[in-house]
Write a protein that holds these residues in place. Structure first.
Motif, PDB file in Angstrom:
ATOM      1  N   TYR A 113       1.480   6.380  -7.066  1.00 25.55           N
ATOM      2  CA  TYR A 113       0.276   6.881  -7.721  1.00 25.55           C
ATOM      3  C   TYR A 113      -0.603   7.743  -6.828  1.00 25.55           C
ATOM      4  O   TYR A 113      -1.655   8.194  -7.256  1.00 25.55           O
ATOM      5  N   GLY A 114      -0.207   7.949  -5.591  1.00 22.70           N
ATOM      6  CA  GLY A 114      -1.039   8.687  -4.650  1.00 22.70           C
ATOM      7  C   GLY A 114      -1.155  10.157  -5.040  1.00 22.70           C
ATOM      8  O   GLY A 114      -0.343  10.719  -5.788  1.00 22.70           O
ATOM      9  N   LYS A 118      -0.922  14.060  -4.588  1.00 26.80           N
ATOM     10  CA  LYS A 118       0.076  14.891  -3.919  1.00 26.80           C
ATOM     11  C   LYS A 118      -0.506  16.181  -3.470  1.00 26.80           C
ATOM     12  O   LYS A 118      -1.412  16.723  -3.924  1.00 26.80           O
ATOM     13  N   ASN A 163       0.874   4.103  -2.892  1.00 27.93           N
ATOM     14  CA  ASN A 163       0.613   5.516  -2.602  1.00 27.93           C
ATOM     15  C   ASN A 163       1.793   6.394  -3.006  1.00 27.93           C
ATOM     16  O   ASN A 163       1.599   7.536  -3.442  1.00 27.93           O
ATOM     17  N   LYS A 164       2.994   5.912  -2.843  1.00 26.44           N
ATOM     18  CA  LYS A 164       4.165   6.685  -3.219  1.00 26.44           C
ATOM     19  C   LYS A 164       4.205   6.912  -4.732  1.00 26.44           C
ATOM     20  O   LYS A 164       4.536   7.988  -5.199  1.00 26.44           O
ATOM     21  N   VAL A 172       0.838  -1.203   0.000  1.00 28.14           N
ATOM     22  CA  VAL A 172       0.000   0.000   0.000  1.00 28.14           C
ATOM     23  C   VAL A 172       0.870   1.249   0.000  1.00 28.14           C
ATOM     24  O   VAL A 172       0.607   2.218  -0.734  1.00 28.14           O
ATOM     25  N   ASP A 173       1.910   1.248   0.801  1.00 21.24           N
ATOM     26  CA  ASP A 173       2.806   2.410   0.842  1.00 21.24           C
ATOM     27  C   ASP A 173       3.482   2.640  -0.506  1.00 21.24           C
ATOM     28  O   ASP A 173       3.600   3.787  -0.955  1.00 21.24           O
TER      29      ASP A 173
END
Length: 81
Positions: A78-79, A81, A75-76, A71-72
């Motif tokens: 495609y999360g 910003k 998120n890194k 998950v991290d």
């Protein structure tokens, strides 16, 4: 119950091929192989690839994915910003 239409229910030994674990239970399965158990009786032998002795769920050696790391990483990349 009607006579002659049901399979023969008898005691058989199931043996886990990977661990050698054996247990006696009732079954309708037939086998040409036999085994003599500690009680002195001879039973039909059914070999199985996995049993409760070798299945990861029962042994507690199951693989779990590390979802937190995945998950991290997601998120890194495609999360928002």
């Amino acid at each position: 119950m009607k006579n002659g239409i049901h399979p023969d229910f008898h005691q058989v030994v199931f043996q886990d091929s990977s661990t050698g674990f054996k247990f006696i239970t009732g079954s309708t399965v037939n086998s040409k192989e036999t085994i003599t158990m500690d009680d002195g009786n001879t039973y039909p032998l059914i070999r199985v690839e996995i049993s409760s002795d070798s299945h990861p769920f029962y042994t507690g050696k199951q693989k779990t994915t590390q979802a937190d790391g995945a998950v991290d990483r997601f998120n890194k990349r495609y999360g928002l910003k």
